[in-house]
Design a protein around this motif. Structure first.
Motif, short mmCIF file in Angstrom:
data_model
loop_
_atom_site.label_atom_id
_atom_site.label_comp_id
_atom_site.label_asym_id
_atom_site.label_seq_id
_atom_site.Cartn_x
_atom_site.Cartn_y
_atom_site.Cartn_z
N GLU A 8 6.56 6.39 -0.92
CA GLU A 8 7.04 6.87 -2.21
C GLU A 8 7.97 8.06 -2.06
OE1 GLU A 8 5.47 8.41 -6.57
OE2 GLU A 8 4.03 7.58 -5.14
N THR A 9 9.03 8.08 -2.85
CA THR A 9 9.94 9.23 -2.90
C THR A 9 9.29 10.28 -3.79
OG1 THR A 9 11.13 8.19 -4.74
CG2 THR A 9 12.00 7.82 -2.53
N HIS A 10 8.46 11.11 -3.17
CA HIS A 10 7.61 12.03 -3.93
C HIS A 10 7.84 13.48 -3.56
CE1 HIS A 10 3.75 14.00 -5.09
NE2 HIS A 10 3.75 13.11 -6.06
N ASP A 11 8.08 13.75 -2.29
CA ASP A 11 8.22 15.13 -1.81
C ASP A 11 9.56 15.31 -1.10
OD1 ASP A 11 5.56 16.02 -2.69
OD2 ASP A 11 4.82 14.65 -1.16
N ALA A 12 9.56 15.26 0.23
CA ALA A 12 10.80 15.49 0.98
C ALA A 12 11.88 14.47 0.65
CB ALA A 12 10.51 15.49 2.48
N LEU A 72 0.86 -1.17 0.00
CA LEU A 72 0.00 0.00 0.00
C LEU A 72 0.90 1.22 0.00
CD1 LEU A 72 -2.49 -1.07 2.82
CD2 LEU A 72 -2.82 -1.32 0.36
N ARG A 73 0.78 2.05 -1.04
CA ARG A 73 1.63 3.23 -1.14
C ARG A 73 1.11 4.36 -0.25
NH1 ARG A 73 1.53 7.20 -5.07
NH2 ARG A 73 -0.67 7.37 -4.51
N VAL A 74 2.02 4.98 0.51
CA VAL A 74 1.76 6.26 1.15
C VAL A 74 2.81 7.23 0.63
CG1 VAL A 74 0.73 5.24 3.21
CG2 VAL A 74 3.18 5.75 3.20
N PHE A 75 2.44 8.50 0.55
CA PHE A 75 3.40 9.52 0.18
C PHE A 75 4.30 9.84 1.37
CE2 PHE A 75 -0.10 10.74 -2.81
CZ PHE A 75 0.60 10.52 -3.99
N ASP A 76 5.46 10.41 1.08
CA ASP A 76 6.29 10.91 2.17
C ASP A 76 5.69 12.20 2.72
OD1 ASP A 76 6.80 12.23 -0.22
OD2 ASP A 76 8.96 11.90 -0.20
N GLY A 77 5.51 13.21 1.86
CA GLY A 77 5.00 14.50 2.30
C GLY A 77 6.14 15.44 2.68
N HIS A 109 13.63 0.10 8.96
CA HIS A 109 12.51 -0.77 8.64
C HIS A 109 11.53 -0.12 7.66
CE1 HIS A 109 11.39 1.70 12.06
NE2 HIS A 109 10.11 1.38 11.92
N ALA A 110 11.84 1.11 7.20
CA ALA A 110 11.00 1.75 6.18
C ALA A 110 11.14 1.02 4.86
CB ALA A 110 11.40 3.21 6.02
N ARG A 111 10.02 0.78 4.20
CA ARG A 111 9.99 0.13 2.89
C ARG A 111 9.72 1.22 1.85
NH1 ARG A 111 6.02 -2.89 2.07
NH2 ARG A 111 6.87 -4.82 1.19
N VAL A 112 10.48 1.23 0.78
CA VAL A 112 10.50 2.37 -0.14
C VAL A 112 9.94 2.01 -1.51
CG1 VAL A 112 12.00 4.01 -1.36
CG2 VAL A 112 12.45 3.44 1.05
N LEU A 113 9.05 2.86 -2.01
CA LEU A 113 8.68 2.88 -3.41
C LEU A 113 9.56 3.96 -4.04
CD1 LEU A 113 5.10 3.30 -4.97
CD2 LEU A 113 7.19 4.09 -6.01
N TRP A 114 10.53 3.53 -4.79
CA TRP A 114 11.49 4.47 -5.37
C TRP A 114 11.00 4.96 -6.72
CZ3 TRP A 114 16.58 2.77 -8.13
CH2 TRP A 114 17.31 3.91 -8.50
#
Length: 262
Positions: free
Chosen positions: A142-146, A102-107, A162-167
């Motif tokens: 997701e690497t989207h903002d910050a 499930l994708r969440v944005f960074d913000g 433990h962060a999982r990244v959508l690059w």
């Protein structure tokens, strides 16, 4: 090629899931990432309209040649609030369809100490809730903002291991100014999903172009990922929902294949 070809329905937001799956089959693609359906980013609501219930979705998916690789929520990890309720709306559908991510944005705009602390605490809280409820789907950021900026991304991955990244490979390159191969070397253990797209310089800044017509260093990235035997989804994020002037996703998928781009 060991990468799993995929596309985001952000590129065909007018289509239902059945229609998007048909497009995937047409192009020999076995996975779809859901961000928009039938003209809306309210994916749970549109799935309910199309399939009635999570069990109805599971029944339809059984035997289909296409799997669902991820759901894109609109929740943001950084900021004053972390909307778990937004994420939980997706859970029954994700669990029924065996969706792993499930994708969440960074913000945020620039990564702060408060962002790092909040991200760690919120991911821990999510992990506790996930374990308690027995959910299999997990969050990816997701690497989207910050986190577009290289040093910010590297710091976050280092301090929240433990962060999982959508690059989003394009954003960290075009907006963050980092070489994709260098970025991969720093974050690879935490990456679980990839977004790819192409762009070219123009009079008003960079503009998205059909895969293979821009200067994103896709060939070098593919070579590196293939050499390492990476098997995660590589999703074409054709942002036609936000940029309706772009050609249809069908054309973008054809270009990606004909150019041997991905």
């Amino acid at each position: 090629m060991t990468l799993i070809h995929c596309f985001s329905t952000l590129g065909c937001p007018e289509r239902s899931l059945k229609e998007a799956a048909g497009l995937a089959v047409k192009h020999g693609i076995g996975a779809v990432e859901l961000r928009a359906l039938s003209g809306s980013i309210d994916v749970p609501a549109k799935l309910a309209e199309e399939f009635g219930s999570p069990d109805g979705l599971a029944d339809w998916l059984d035997g289909q040649p296409v799997v669902l690789a991820a759901f894109g929520t609109s929740a943001r990890l950084f900021g004053e609030t972390f909307d778990l309720a937004e994420i939980e709306r997706f859970i029954p559908w994700a669990e029924a369809a065996n969706v792993p991510n499930l994708r969440v944005f960074d913000g945020g705009e620039e990564l702060t100490d408060a962002d790092v602390a909040a991200g760690r605490e919120r991911l821990d809280r999510w992990g506790d809730l996930r374990s308690k409820r027995g959910w299999t789907a997990d969050l990816m950021i997701e690497t989207h903002d910050a986190l577009v900026a290289g040093e910010a991304l590297y710091r976050f991955c280092r301090e929240v291991p433990h962060a999982r990244v959508l690059w989003d490979t394009h954003h960290t390159w075009a907006k963050g100014g980092t070489d994709p191969l260098a970025t991969w070397s720093r974050i690879a253990p935490q990456v679980v999903h990839l977004h790819v797209k192409d762009s070219a310089p123009g009079p008003d800044g960079r503009a998205y172009v059909l895969p293979g017509e821009g200067d994103f260093p896709m060939a070098a990235l593919r070579k590196r990922l293939d050499a390492e035997g990476v098997t995660m989804p590589m999703s074409l994020e054709w942002e036609r929902m936000w940029h309706p002037h772009l050609p249809p996703l069908d054309a973008a998928l054809s270009a990606a294949s004909s150019n041997d781009w991905w």
